[in-house]
Design a protein around this motif. Structure first.
Motif, PDB file in Angstrom:
ATOM      1  N   ARG B 477      40.219  72.725  60.759  1.00  0.00           N
ATOM      2  CA  ARG B 477      40.746  71.536  61.413  1.00  0.00           C
ATOM      3  C   ARG B 477      40.514  70.304  60.540  1.00  0.00           C
ATOM      4  O   ARG B 477      41.375  69.459  60.409  1.00  0.00           O
ATOM      5  CB  ARG B 477      40.100  71.348  62.794  1.00  0.00           C
ATOM      6  CG  ARG B 477      40.711  70.184  63.527  1.00  0.00           C
ATOM      7  CD  ARG B 477      40.325  70.112  65.014  1.00  0.00           C
ATOM      8  NE  ARG B 477      39.882  71.360  65.585  1.00  0.00           N
ATOM      9  CZ  ARG B 477      38.713  71.477  66.251  1.00  0.00           C
ATOM     10  NH1 ARG B 477      37.910  70.442  66.387  1.00  0.00           N
ATOM     11  NH2 ARG B 477      38.366  72.630  66.758  1.00  0.00           N
ATOM     12  N   PRO B 480      41.059  70.432  55.170  1.00  0.00           N
ATOM     13  CA  PRO B 480      42.220  70.143  54.312  1.00  0.00           C
ATOM     14  C   PRO B 480      42.550  68.654  54.265  1.00  0.00           C
ATOM     15  O   PRO B 480      42.825  68.112  53.200  1.00  0.00           O
ATOM     16  CB  PRO B 480      43.346  70.949  54.966  1.00  0.00           C
ATOM     17  CG  PRO B 480      42.663  72.045  55.684  1.00  0.00           C
ATOM     18  CD  PRO B 480      41.374  71.449  56.187  1.00  0.00           C
ATOM     19  N   SER B 481      42.470  67.973  55.416  1.00  0.00           N
ATOM     20  CA  SER B 481      42.774  66.542  55.431  1.00  0.00           C
ATOM     21  C   SER B 481      41.709  65.752  54.684  1.00  0.00           C
ATOM     22  O   SER B 481      42.017  64.795  53.975  1.00  0.00           O
ATOM     23  CB  SER B 481      42.849  66.027  56.860  1.00  0.00           C
ATOM     24  OG  SER B 481      43.713  66.812  57.609  1.00  0.00           O
ATOM     25  N   LEU B 482      40.454  66.160  54.858  1.00  0.00           N
ATOM     26  CA  LEU B 482      39.372  65.471  54.150  1.00  0.00           C
ATOM     27  C   LEU B 482      39.566  65.565  52.648  1.00  0.00           C
ATOM     28  O   LEU B 482      39.451  64.576  51.921  1.00  0.00           O
ATOM     29  CB  LEU B 482      38.032  66.104  54.525  1.00  0.00           C
ATOM     30  CG  LEU B 482      37.372  65.572  55.785  1.00  0.00           C
ATOM     31  CD1 LEU B 482      36.273  66.522  56.238  1.00  0.00           C
ATOM     32  CD2 LEU B 482      36.788  64.192  55.536  1.00  0.00           C
ATOM     33  N   THR B 484      42.298  66.143  51.001  1.00  0.00           N
ATOM     34  CA  THR B 484      43.452  65.338  50.606  1.00  0.00           C
ATOM     35  C   THR B 484      43.046  63.874  50.457  1.00  0.00           C
ATOM     36  O   THR B 484      43.372  63.225  49.460  1.00  0.00           O
ATOM     37  CB  THR B 484      44.559  65.466  51.663  1.00  0.00           C
ATOM     38  OG1 THR B 484      44.878  66.836  51.819  1.00  0.00           O
ATOM     39  CG2 THR B 484      45.796  64.711  51.252  1.00  0.00           C
ATOM     40  N   TYR B 485      42.318  63.381  51.452  1.00  0.00           N
ATOM     41  CA  TYR B 485      41.924  61.975  51.416  1.00  0.00           C
ATOM     42  C   TYR B 485      41.010  61.688  50.222  1.00  0.00           C
ATOM     43  O   TYR B 485      41.188  60.702  49.502  1.00  0.00           O
ATOM     44  CB  TYR B 485      41.241  61.595  52.736  1.00  0.00           C
ATOM     45  CG  TYR B 485      40.751  60.165  52.762  1.00  0.00           C
ATOM     46  CD1 TYR B 485      41.650  59.113  52.806  1.00  0.00           C
ATOM     47  CD2 TYR B 485      39.391  59.876  52.740  1.00  0.00           C
ATOM     48  CE1 TYR B 485      41.218  57.803  52.822  1.00  0.00           C
ATOM     49  CE2 TYR B 485      38.938  58.568  52.752  1.00  0.00           C
ATOM     50  CZ  TYR B 485      39.854  57.533  52.789  1.00  0.00           C
ATOM     51  OH  TYR B 485      39.417  56.238  52.785  1.00  0.00           O
ATOM     52  N   MET B 514      36.816  61.296  59.854  1.00  0.00           N
ATOM     53  CA  MET B 514      37.698  62.449  59.697  1.00  0.00           C
ATOM     54  C   MET B 514      36.947  63.763  59.838  1.00  0.00           C
ATOM     55  O   MET B 514      37.543  64.835  59.680  1.00  0.00           O
ATOM     56  CB  MET B 514      38.391  62.404  58.329  1.00  0.00           C
ATOM     57  CG  MET B 514      39.385  61.274  58.187  1.00  0.00           C
ATOM     58  SD  MET B 514      40.032  61.139  56.495  1.00  0.00           S
ATOM     59  CE  MET B 514      41.182  62.515  56.463  1.00  0.00           C
TER      60      MET B 514
END
Lengths: 331, 532
Positions: B477, B480-482, B484-485, B514
């Motif tokens: 969850r 992946p976003s972390l 990317t950031y 995040m």
């Protein structure tokens, strides 16, 4: 006038009865009618079979798999045995800023692509139509078609080289003109123009073929009478050519809108960097990174499903508007 | 789909029985190779195998399954076990995709092997797709047992969240992978010494930029360049920060016995600020992010690049390749410069265990024979076969050492490519033998490796964790976003759009919003379960 008592021909009633009887015989059940039609035109139906099979296998059967958007999907357990989890993936999706950003980028990029990309093939076709020298026309057409046949990987290579800060032609020109060179492909503000421009360069020529065909179908008598009336070429283009190909333009527009969210994301993957994600990351690249590279098929399916829903709404809207105002529509 | 479930239960039941009958014996001294009996079976036994890796999509030379590896022929003769190809996804080179196809189709072969099997095997093993190997190894695989008794941390590293081991890994040998390289002829031309610490490194790079070491009268030198832009992050170690904890980029690392992420540390802030400074000053390739894999070919071939961080073997090869093209070309490895606090580390090394290898699927009706077969490749004889190919054909035993025949070493083909076609160095589970590579390592690279070996440069590697389902969910969850950031900010800071020192507090706050802490929590809980 009196009725001849010896008249033995059909009475009105008899005639009416006969007619309705014939009607009844001529209007058999729906199934029988289709059966008759198939028997008579079976060749056409045979030709239809491969398309139907293709649709079923490649478009309808995969829809069965969409359910993993609402499941905790395990490849090993399979679709049927994975447990349902409702809208959990959708919730995660909409709580993710990067997804919302990707969605915004998708819409902006598509809108720009439509705005700048859609008219170009029409211009091209009109221009080709005005060229009198046949040889020049053919050569020019071939040159603008060519990029369509080059693979995206090579196009991306060309773009990266062209915009390179040290050796690229764009920066060389900028430096001649006295500007500083720019590292274009790491600047978020330059990504969209580069991407959309590349798309136009690659596809506009090929897309103009449809309009050229439409122009070829315009009746020459219209132009002949216009010439007699003393119309200029400019007037003929505006008053005859464009109105005649308008239905084609509108159909193409509706199709374009239907595909609006299907940005050629392989090109984006080849061109983007974390530094340009802010403007370059679209739903499909987000799905690719998050879902496929990370193996989260269920989550990726939820994102893809949402993409499809938005595209469906867009194409329905475009079709309805077109139907109302121009009486041209897909269905 | 249902069919293979029924099968699985049956297999599990019989397996449960056979496991129950085994007394779990405590291991004492390492068992010697003589303990295995060959052949393993009296009658030839065919086992199907999925073997998908970069060099071959299929169990046959170059993926051509109509041919049989010479190594496989010998193994058949010795063990009486015949491996028969049943590889899925032979038309893709993507290992994970092939594995997913295999699992989704549900018709698993007896042995599932190849590259990147760790994650799927440890995820679907506990669901019943693969056979747990712990008891089988204890009871039937003395050589595997002995190897892991010497390396217990690797046994921990390959185990799944339920504590079982589901695959036997490919175990690379050798220590060093990438090293620092500098143009010795440029240093000589400018009268400079090899840089020993970060300040000297800075001076050398400035001199490369300003003093025209290639002598063409133009300021066109690129002082520091890399092939993969991530390699530039190795400079972080000069300011006591880290770029990764394993042999892939951007990984978690171990900090005081805890799992942490290098990009959330204060040292990283300072290191990245310095990298940004160097980038702005033109010491680092201005086209860092788009130059791509041809950077090294181009910049060395055109006599433009001065320093890099890249693989020992392939980078030292340019001394031969460019000898005629660039006069005096001398690209030599040098020790990692000392950091600001005087520490010298080489962050990159060969990881001692790979996510590659092989596993036994639930469909296998001969798990005991299969584990004995796996064990064969850990025996002295099997390991030589797996590393060097067929004795007498590609190598001979000279004074107790395996030595390649001259025709192998001098054929002009890289030895590894030759081995792949023989069926040696294939990604089966086996212990690699560094003697294989040393024999065809060039002198310049050997000197470099010996130089690096003369000091204690290596840092502890984070070998990864196996998540249970809840941990996996949290990780999927947020992570992946972390990442990317993190990468977005990282590139922006290097490129100078934004200042890392000013934005640091916001950055850390955003990471926490995040879910960084949640990811670290599941990392640490998995780590403790697995390694303590």
């Amino acid at each position: 006038m009196s009725i001849d008592p010896n008249f033995t021909g059909p009475t009105t009633e008899n005639l009416l009865f006969d007619a309705s009887e014939a009607q009844r015989r001529r209007k058999p059940g729906r199934i029988q009618r289709i059966g008759d039609h198939v028997r008579r035109e079976w060749q056409l139906y045979v030709m239809l079979v491969p398309t139907i099979v293709w649709l079923l296998v490649f478009l309808y059967k995969p829809m069965w798999g969409l359910q993993i958007a609402f499941k905790d999907y395990s490849i090993f357990r399979g679709i049927a045995d994975s447990p349902w989890i409702g809208f959990q993936h959708s919730e995660t999706l909409f709580n993710n800023d990067q997804f919302l950003r990707a969605l915004r980028n998708t819409i902006i990029m598509s809108a720009y692509g439509l705005l700048f990309g859609f008219p170009v093939p029409i211009f091209l076709a009109l221009m080709f139509n005005e060229i009198l020298n046949d040889k020049f026309k053919k050569t020019a057409q071939t040159i603008v078609y060519l990029p369509h046949f080059i693979s995206s990987v090579i196009i991306a290579g060309i773009v990266i080289t062209a915009f390179s800060p040290s050796a690229g032609i764009v920066n060389t020109i900028l430096e001649w003109l006295g500007f500083d060179s720019i590292y274009f492909l790491t600047k978020p503000e330059w990504f969209r123009p580069i991407f959309i421009g590349t798309g136009i360069w690659q596809e506009a020529g090929f897309q103009s073929i449809v309009y050229l065909a439409a122009i070829a179908g315009v009746s020459p008598t219209l132009y002949e009478s216009a010439v007699v009336d003393g119309a200029s070429r400019w007037q003929m283009m505006w008053k005859i050519t464009i109105p005649s190909i308008m239905p084609t333009i509108i159909i193409m527009l509706i199709i374009r809108i239907g595909n609006i969210l299907e940005i050629s994301f392989e090109m984006i993957i080849l061109l983007y960097q974390p530094a340009t994600y802010a403007t370059a990351d679209v739903v499909n690249t987000f799905i690719y990174r998050q879902g496929l590279q990370g193996g989260q098929y269920d989550f990726a399916a939820a994102a893809g499903l949402f993409n499809a829903v938005v595209a469906f709404i867009l194409v329905m809207t475009a079709n309805t508007i077109s139907k109302r105002y121009s009486r041209t529509s897909l269905w | 789909m249902n069919g293979h479930f029924r099968n699985r239960e049956d297999t599990m039941r019989t397996l449960g029985l056979s496991i129950a009958m085994l007394a779990s014996t405590a291991m004492t001294a390492p068992v010697l190779a003589q303990d295995i009996e060959l052949p393993i079976v009296d009658e030839p036994l065919e086992l199907t195998i999925h073997m998908h890796w970069a060099r071959a999509q299929g169990y046959g030379p170059g993926g051509d399954t109509s041919e049989i590896y010479p190594v496989e022929e010998v193994a058949r003769e010795r063990t009486n076990i015949h491996l028969v190809d049943q590889t899925s996804g032979r038309n893709t080179t993507d290992n994970s995709e092939a594995m997913n196809l295999l699992l989704a189709a549900g018709n698993l072969p007896d042995i599932v092997g190849g590259a990147n099997i760790r994650q799927p095997v440890n995820e679907y093993g506990p669901q019943g797709a693969f056979v747990p190997l712990n008891d089988l190894v204890d009871e039937h695989a003395p050589n595997i047992r002995a190897w892991f008794d010497e390396h217990p941390e690797i046994w921990d590293a390959i185990s799944a969240y339920d504590g079982n081991v589901y695959y036997i890994p490919y175990l690379p040998d050798g220590k060093y992978a990438r090293a620092w390289f500098v143009r010795q002829d440029w240093l000589d031309a400018l009268g400079l010494e090899r840089p020993d610490d970060v300040d000297e490194l800075y001076e050398v790079l400035v001199a490369f930029r300003d003093q025209d070491p290639n002598g063409n009268g133009m300021q066109d030198e690129i002082p520091f360049f890399v092939r993969d832009w991530e390699e530039v992050l190795r400079l972080l170690t000069l300011w006591d920060a880290r770029s990764t904890g394993a042999d892939v980029y951007h990984q978690f690392y171990l900090k005081d016995g805890q799992v942490a992420h290098p990009y959330a540390q204060d040292e990283y802030r300072d290191g990245l600020a310095n990298i940004a400074q160097w980038y702005e000053e033109g010491l680092i390739d201005p086209e860092l992010f788009t130059r791509g894999s041809s950077a090294r070919d181009y910049l060395l071939g055109e006599n433009l690049g001065g320093m890099t961080h890249d693989w020992f073997a392939s980078t030292s090869g340019y001394n031969v390749a460019l000898a005629d093209k660039v006069e005096g070309f001398d690209f030599v490895p040098f020790l990692p410069p000392k950091s600001v606090s005087g520490v010298r580390i080489e962050e990159n090394r060969r990881i001692p265990m790979k996510p590659d290898g092989w596993a036994i699927s639930y469909a296998n009706e001969h798990p005991v024979e299969t584990i004995k077969y796996f064990d064969y490749w850990f025996s002295e004889e099997g390991a030589l076969l797996a590393n060097f190919g067929v004795e007498g054909k590609t190598w001979d035993m000279v004074d107790g050492e395996p030595v390649y025949k001259p025709e192998v070493l001098e054929s002009g083909e890289p030895v590894n490519s030759q081995m792949y076609l023989e069926g040696a160095q294939v990604y089966r589970g086996y212990p690699q033998d560094y003697r294989y590579e040393w024999q065809w390592t060039r002198d310049s690279a050997r000197e470099g490796i010996e130089l690096y070996d003369s000091e204690d440069l290596l840092v502890e590697q984070f070998l990864g964790v196996s998540f249970n389902q809840e941990e996996q969910e949290v990780y999927d969850r947020y992570w992946p976003s972390l990442q990317t950031y993190m990468l977005e900010r990282q590139q922006a800071w290097i490129l100078g759009s934004g200042d890392v020192k000013e934005e640091w507090d916001d950055y850390i706050e955003t990471l926490n919003d995040m879910g960084l802490q949640d990811v670290l929590d599941v990392m640490n809980s998995a780590y403790e379960r697995q390694y303590s």
